[in-house]
Design a protein around this motif. Structure first.
Motif, PDB file in Angstrom:
ATOM      1  N   SER A  82       0.673  -1.316  -0.067  1.00 19.64           N
ATOM      2  CA  SER A  82       0.123   0.108  -0.024  1.00 19.64           C
ATOM      3  C   SER A  82       0.892   1.173  -0.167  1.00 19.64           C
ATOM      4  N   TYR A  83       0.451   2.262  -0.729  1.00 17.28           N
ATOM      5  CA  TYR A  83       1.018   3.429  -0.844  1.00 17.28           C
ATOM      6  C   TYR A  83       0.259   4.560  -0.226  1.00 17.28           C
ATOM      7  N   GLN A  84       1.088   5.374   0.985  1.00 19.92           N
ATOM      8  CA  GLN A  84       0.342   6.327   1.510  1.00 19.92           C
ATOM      9  C   GLN A  84       0.619   7.659   0.663  1.00 19.92           C
ATOM     10  N   LYS A  85      -0.101   8.921   1.056  1.00 20.66           N
ATOM     11  CA  LYS A  85       0.231   9.947   0.259  1.00 20.66           C
ATOM     12  C   LYS A  85       1.293  10.834   0.579  1.00 20.66           C
ATOM     13  N   ASP A  86       2.015  10.499   1.774  1.00 19.62           N
ATOM     14  CA  ASP A  86       3.284  11.134   1.840  1.00 19.62           C
ATOM     15  C   ASP A  86       4.424  10.429   1.066  1.00 19.62           C
ATOM     16  N   GLY A  87       4.352   9.615   0.393  1.00 23.44           N
ATOM     17  CA  GLY A  87       5.319   8.763  -0.374  1.00 23.44           C
ATOM     18  C   GLY A  87       5.810   7.672   0.379  1.00 23.44           C
ATOM     19  N   THR A  88       5.186   7.073   1.431  1.00 26.65           N
ATOM     20  CA  THR A  88       5.692   5.786   2.192  1.00 26.65           C
ATOM     21  C   THR A  88       4.875   4.641   1.495  1.00 26.65           C
ATOM     22  N   ALA A  89       5.818   3.605   1.295  1.00 32.08           N
ATOM     23  CA  ALA A  89       5.233   2.445   1.140  1.00 32.08           C
ATOM     24  C   ALA A  89       4.922   1.340   2.268  1.00 32.08           C
ATOM     25  N   VAL A  90       4.288   0.710   2.247  1.00 34.20           N
ATOM     26  CA  VAL A  90       3.859  -0.360   3.541  1.00 34.20           C
ATOM     27  C   VAL A  90       3.922  -1.879   2.826  1.00 34.20           C
ATOM     28  N   ILE A  91       4.855  -2.677   2.931  1.00 34.19           N
ATOM     29  CA  ILE A  91       4.718  -3.930   2.126  1.00 34.19           C
ATOM     30  C   ILE A  91       4.519  -5.105   3.341  1.00 34.19           C
ATOM     31  N   ALA A  92       3.740  -6.155   2.780  1.00 35.49           N
ATOM     32  CA  ALA A  92       3.516  -7.053   3.773  1.00 35.49           C
ATOM     33  C   ALA A  92       4.080  -8.234   3.194  1.00 35.49           C
ATOM     34  N   PHE A  93       4.839  -9.272   3.900  1.00 37.94           N
ATOM     35  CA  PHE A  93       5.303 -10.391   3.364  1.00 37.94           C
ATOM     36  C   PHE A  93       4.912 -11.461   4.160  1.00 37.94           C
ATOM     37  N   SER A  94       4.878 -12.604   3.689  1.00 34.43           N
ATOM     38  CA  SER A  94       4.691 -13.972   4.186  1.00 34.43           C
ATOM     39  C   SER A  94       5.584 -14.916   3.839  1.00 34.43           C
ATOM     40  N   TYR A  95       6.457 -15.595   5.029  1.00 37.44           N
ATOM     41  CA  TYR A  95       7.433 -16.623   4.796  1.00 37.44           C
ATOM     42  C   TYR A  95       6.709 -17.760   5.453  1.00 37.44           C
ATOM     43  N   GLY A  97       3.997 -18.264   6.676  1.00 38.13           N
ATOM     44  CA  GLY A  97       3.198 -18.053   8.091  1.00 38.13           C
ATOM     45  C   GLY A  97       4.070 -17.157   8.959  1.00 38.13           C
ATOM     46  N   LEU A  98       5.316 -16.869   8.862  1.00 39.01           N
ATOM     47  CA  LEU A  98       6.113 -15.876   9.595  1.00 39.01           C
ATOM     48  C   LEU A  98       5.967 -14.710   8.770  1.00 39.01           C
ATOM     49  N   LEU A  99       5.562 -13.493   9.259  1.00 37.50           N
ATOM     50  CA  LEU A  99       5.270 -12.247   8.599  1.00 37.50           C
ATOM     51  C   LEU A  99       6.124 -11.396   8.894  1.00 37.50           C
ATOM     52  N   MET A 100       6.288 -10.454   7.746  1.00 33.52           N
ATOM     53  CA  MET A 100       7.215  -9.262   7.852  1.00 33.52           C
ATOM     54  C   MET A 100       6.416  -8.077   7.416  1.00 33.52           C
ATOM     55  N   ARG A 101       6.561  -6.934   7.629  1.00 36.30           N
ATOM     56  CA  ARG A 101       6.212  -5.651   7.244  1.00 36.30           C
ATOM     57  C   ARG A 101       7.269  -4.532   7.413  1.00 36.30           C
ATOM     58  N   LEU A 102       7.574  -4.173   5.910  1.00 43.51           N
ATOM     59  CA  LEU A 102       8.662  -3.220   5.828  1.00 43.51           C
ATOM     60  C   LEU A 102       7.967  -1.969   5.437  1.00 43.51           C
ATOM     61  N   THR A 103       8.121  -0.847   5.954  1.00 39.81           N
ATOM     62  CA  THR A 103       7.702   0.455   5.905  1.00 39.81           C
ATOM     63  C   THR A 103       8.596   1.458   5.684  1.00 39.81           C
ATOM     64  N   GLY A 104       8.674   2.037   4.420  1.00 40.48           N
ATOM     65  CA  GLY A 104       9.773   3.201   4.363  1.00 40.48           C
ATOM     66  C   GLY A 104       9.451   4.095   2.738  1.00 40.48           C
ATOM     67  N   ASP A 105      10.200   4.721   2.476  1.00 36.64           N
ATOM     68  CA  ASP A 105      10.085   5.740   1.386  1.00 36.64           C
ATOM     69  C   ASP A 105       9.901   4.847   0.153  1.00 36.64           C
ATOM     70  N   GLN A 106       8.963   4.915  -0.629  1.00 37.15           N
ATOM     71  CA  GLN A 106       8.551   4.358  -1.843  1.00 37.15           C
ATOM     72  C   GLN A 106       9.680   4.056  -2.680  1.00 37.15           C
ATOM     73  N   ARG A 107      10.523   5.344  -2.978  1.00 40.59           N
ATOM     74  CA  ARG A 107      11.794   5.300  -3.621  1.00 40.59           C
ATOM     75  C   ARG A 107      12.759   4.076  -3.537  1.00 40.59           C
ATOM     76  N   ASN A 108      12.712   3.816  -2.373  1.00 44.01           N
ATOM     77  CA  ASN A 108      13.764   2.847  -1.807  1.00 44.01           C
ATOM     78  C   ASN A 108      13.199   1.514  -2.097  1.00 44.01           C
ATOM     79  N   LEU A 109      11.958   1.472  -2.391  1.00 41.10           N
ATOM     80  CA  LEU A 109      11.238  -0.053  -2.295  1.00 41.10           C
ATOM     81  C   LEU A 109      10.572  -0.310  -3.664  1.00 41.10           C
ATOM     82  N   THR A 110      11.288   0.410  -4.458  1.00 43.21           N
ATOM     83  CA  THR A 110      10.707   0.127  -5.980  1.00 43.21           C
ATOM     84  C   THR A 110      10.885  -1.240  -6.738  1.00 43.21           C
TER      85      THR A 110
END
Length: 147
Positions: free
Chosen positions: A104-117, A119-132
């Motif tokens: 998901s992308y926020q209006k402030d340019g932040t990306a929130v990315i959810a991963f599943s391994y 059943g083990l989960l990960m959420r990475l949140t940061g500037d979408q330019r670094n996560l393209t």
């Protein structure tokens, strides 16, 4: 390493700021809360604490990669075969395979990315330019090593 640059989608050094921040504790799983040093990303990550442990204030390198093959050749994400060939995993202490299940992308340019391994989960949140380089439904490897 030049060859790993082809397969690396994201890399940063993180510092653990809290263990199990929501107060939930599972027998074999710790949820890490961490902050990235270079890209200032927020990370929530579940790890199997029976086979790999990190504690508060520990620093670790996290890499997201599309393949473990050093030559950049695509991975077969549906099976695993043991080989004597060197792989990216040889340089790390903890490796998981999984997929991106939400971005998901926020209006402030932040990306929130959810991963599943598995059943083990990960959420990475940061500037979408670094996560393209991370795309929806992408299958990838997470690699960790303590610094």
């Amino acid at each position: 390493m030049e060859t790993s640059a082809k397969v690396t989608l994201f890399e940063d050094i993180f510092e653990v700021t809290a263990l199990n921040p929501d107060g939930y504790k599972f027998e074999r799983v710790n949820r890490l809360q961490a902050i990235g040093n270079t890209f200032n990303c927020d990370l929530l990550l579940d790890i199997n604490c029976e086979i790999y442990s990190l504690k508060e204030a520990d620093k670790f390198t996290l890499v997201l990669a599309s393949t473990l093959h050093l030559d950049g050749s695509p991975a077969d994400h549906f099976s695993y075969s043991v080989s004597n060939e060197p792989t990216l995993a040889d340089n790390y202490e903890y490796v998981m395979h999984g997929r991106v299940f939400d971005i998901s992308y926020q209006k402030d340019g932040t990306a929130v990315i959810a991963f599943s391994y598995g059943g083990l989960l990960m959420r990475l949140t940061g500037d979408q330019r670094n996560l393209t380089n991370i795309l929806p439904d992408m299958r990838l490897y997470l690699l960790l090593k303590k610094d």
